[in-house]
Design a protein around this motif. Structure first.
Motif, PDB file in Angstrom:
ATOM      1  N   GLY A 193       0.845  -1.555  -0.182  1.00  0.00           N
ATOM      2  CA  GLY A 193       0.207   0.245   0.293  1.00  0.00           C
ATOM      3  C   GLY A 193       1.048   1.482   0.099  1.00  0.00           C
ATOM      4  O   GLY A 193       0.603   2.291  -0.643  1.00  0.00           O
ATOM      5  N   THR A 218      -1.412   2.498  -2.572  1.00  0.00           N
ATOM      6  CA  THR A 218      -2.698   2.711  -2.211  1.00  0.00           C
ATOM      7  C   THR A 218      -3.808   3.637  -2.676  1.00  0.00           C
ATOM      8  O   THR A 218      -4.738   3.231  -2.883  1.00  0.00           O
ATOM      9  CB  THR A 218      -2.741   2.909  -0.712  1.00  0.00           C
ATOM     10  OG1 THR A 218      -3.645   3.525   0.040  1.00  0.00           O
ATOM     11  CG2 THR A 218      -1.411   4.647  -0.950  1.00  0.00           C
ATOM     12  N   PRO A 269      -1.424   5.359   4.471  1.00  0.00           N
ATOM     13  CA  PRO A 269      -2.653   5.972   3.360  1.00  0.00           C
ATOM     14  C   PRO A 269      -3.570   7.163   4.392  1.00  0.00           C
ATOM     15  O   PRO A 269      -4.971   7.722   3.644  1.00  0.00           O
ATOM     16  CB  PRO A 269      -3.962   4.691   3.639  1.00  0.00           C
ATOM     17  CG  PRO A 269      -3.029   3.636   3.830  1.00  0.00           C
ATOM     18  CD  PRO A 269      -2.334   4.009   4.773  1.00  0.00           C
TER      19      PRO A 269
END
Length: 397
Positions: A193, A218, A269
């Motif tokens: 991610g 991500t 994120p």
């Protein structure tokens, strides 16, 4: 002596330990399960991956995770319930895998569980406040141990934070112990991610280091999930490959303090979200940009952030080889841009004996091996890699 401590003592003294490493990343694809055999510890560690499987999550479970992931405000009851549920769910997936492999749970010495990251909050990513670095992973180790019947070591990141660091990247420990080489400078690049890499100088030098460098999958995954119902990622970069890079948007994406701050650093994120993307689009006045062009730009953004970090951090340190792992290695557009910008062919961790899809799960199994049988390695004095033992022990009884 307590029977649980006695069992752990016997495991620590075994010549060979069977450890299951678990990893669940921020893309929520599924649970990576690596059954490993370890002997030795520290730089004398030897590991053999006996079996590996990635157990896909059900769509409804993915949605449950998304409802509490990387959000400042969540349903606290849902979060509490998921903490216990994930521990039990992981145990079920392990027992199912062991049955498939015709292996008894009693043959397994330890489970090493990374847990599911829910929120990452390093100080450099927040406005000044009274709090230190923090990170949160759920998936309770006691539930996992009781349900599986196997001693479990979990919650590794908290000791790293307690030692004054940011809780990531922890792969640096395993990278150094498993992949250092006497003759070759190596970069172990992981594109999950978030993208991060470890630089391993030749001759087992303790001048190694590791850092997050920016988004991995991500932003692309989040954009696909929002705009293409039923899809969780851009398979074979089909969407991004049909678009064109918008350099105005690309410049706006790089216009953030994260890219002006010094390495070494971590992120997540929580920063690289759809809000981050939408803000860059708004500042660029590009609200009418096509999905394909946005995806092409995001792929280039990820690749360029990786290349910038590598070239800056290893400048003047001599020739090196790059070994890639993580879901981003399956994105041909992303890897192609990196190779073109660096003028270098990417290799894979499988060239060093560990399949790239299994690498992170193996590295957490290694941390469990160190927790019970190691702890003697001096990792040097540079920031982000304290010489500590990580992981909390949960007994099945």
């Amino acid at each position: 002596m307590n029977s649980n401590i006695e069992a752990l003592y016997k495991i620590a003294n075994k010549p060979v330990r069977k450890i299951i490493g678990l990893m669940s990343g921020t893309s929520f694809d599924g649970l990576d399960i690596a059954l490993c055999e370890f002997s030795g510890s520290g730089l004398e560690t030897r590991v053999k991956v006996i079996n590996f499987v990635s157990k896909a999550y059900l769509p409804e479970f993915k949605e449950d995770l998304k409802s509490v992931f990387a959000k400042r405000i969540v349903d606290l009851e849902k979060l509490t319930l998921l903490n216990a549920y994930i521990g039990n769910y992981y145990a079920e997936l392990i027992l199912e895998s062991l049955k498939d492999w015709d292996i008894s749970p009693s043959d397994i010495d330890l489970i090493a569980s990374h847990g599911q990251t829910i929120y990452h909050a390093p100080m450099q990513q927040r406005e000044a406040d009274a709090y230190s670095n923090a990170t949160l992973q759920i998936g309770d180790g006691d539930h996992l141990a009781v349900k599986s019947g196997i001693i479990t070591i979990s919650d590794f990141r908290q000791k790293h934070v307690a030692a004054g660091c940011e809780g990531a990247p922890l792969s640096v420990y395993g990278d150094y112990l498993l992949f250092s080489d006497p003759n070759e400078n190596r970069i172990m690049l992981n594109i999950g991610g978030i993208s991060n890499f470890t630089f391993l100088p030749a001759a087992y030098s303790t001048e190694f280091f590791s850092s997050d460098v920016g988004p991995g999958n991500t932003l692309m995954d989040q954009f696909v999930q929002l705009n293409y119902p039923g899809k969780y990622f851009d398979q074979d970069a089909a969407i991004a490959s049909s678009g064109k890079v918008n350099h105005q948007l690309l410049d706006a994406l790089f216009d953030h303090d994260f890219f002006r701050s010094a390495y070494l650093k971590t992120t997540g994120p929580e920063l690289f979200s759809l809000s981050y993307l939408n803000d860059a689009i708004h500042r660029s006045g590009l609200q009418g940009l096509s999905n394909e062009d946005i995806m092409a730009t995001l792929a280039t953004f990820t690749a360029k952030a990786i290349v910038k970090a590598i070239t800056f951090c290893v400048e003047g340190k001599g020739a090196y080889e790059i070994y890639i792992s993580g879901g981003g290695m399956h994105n041909p557009l992303l890897t192609g841009i990196i190779e073109e910008m660096l003028g270098k062919k990417l290799k894979f961790s499988s060239d060093l004996g560990i399949e790239p899809d299994a690498k992170e799960a193996v590295l957490f199994a290694l941390l469990a091996n160190e927790a019970v049988s190691g702890g003697k390695t001096d990792f040097g004095k540079h920031p982000g890699v304290p010489s500590i033992s990580m992981g909390k022990v949960s007994f099945p009884q």
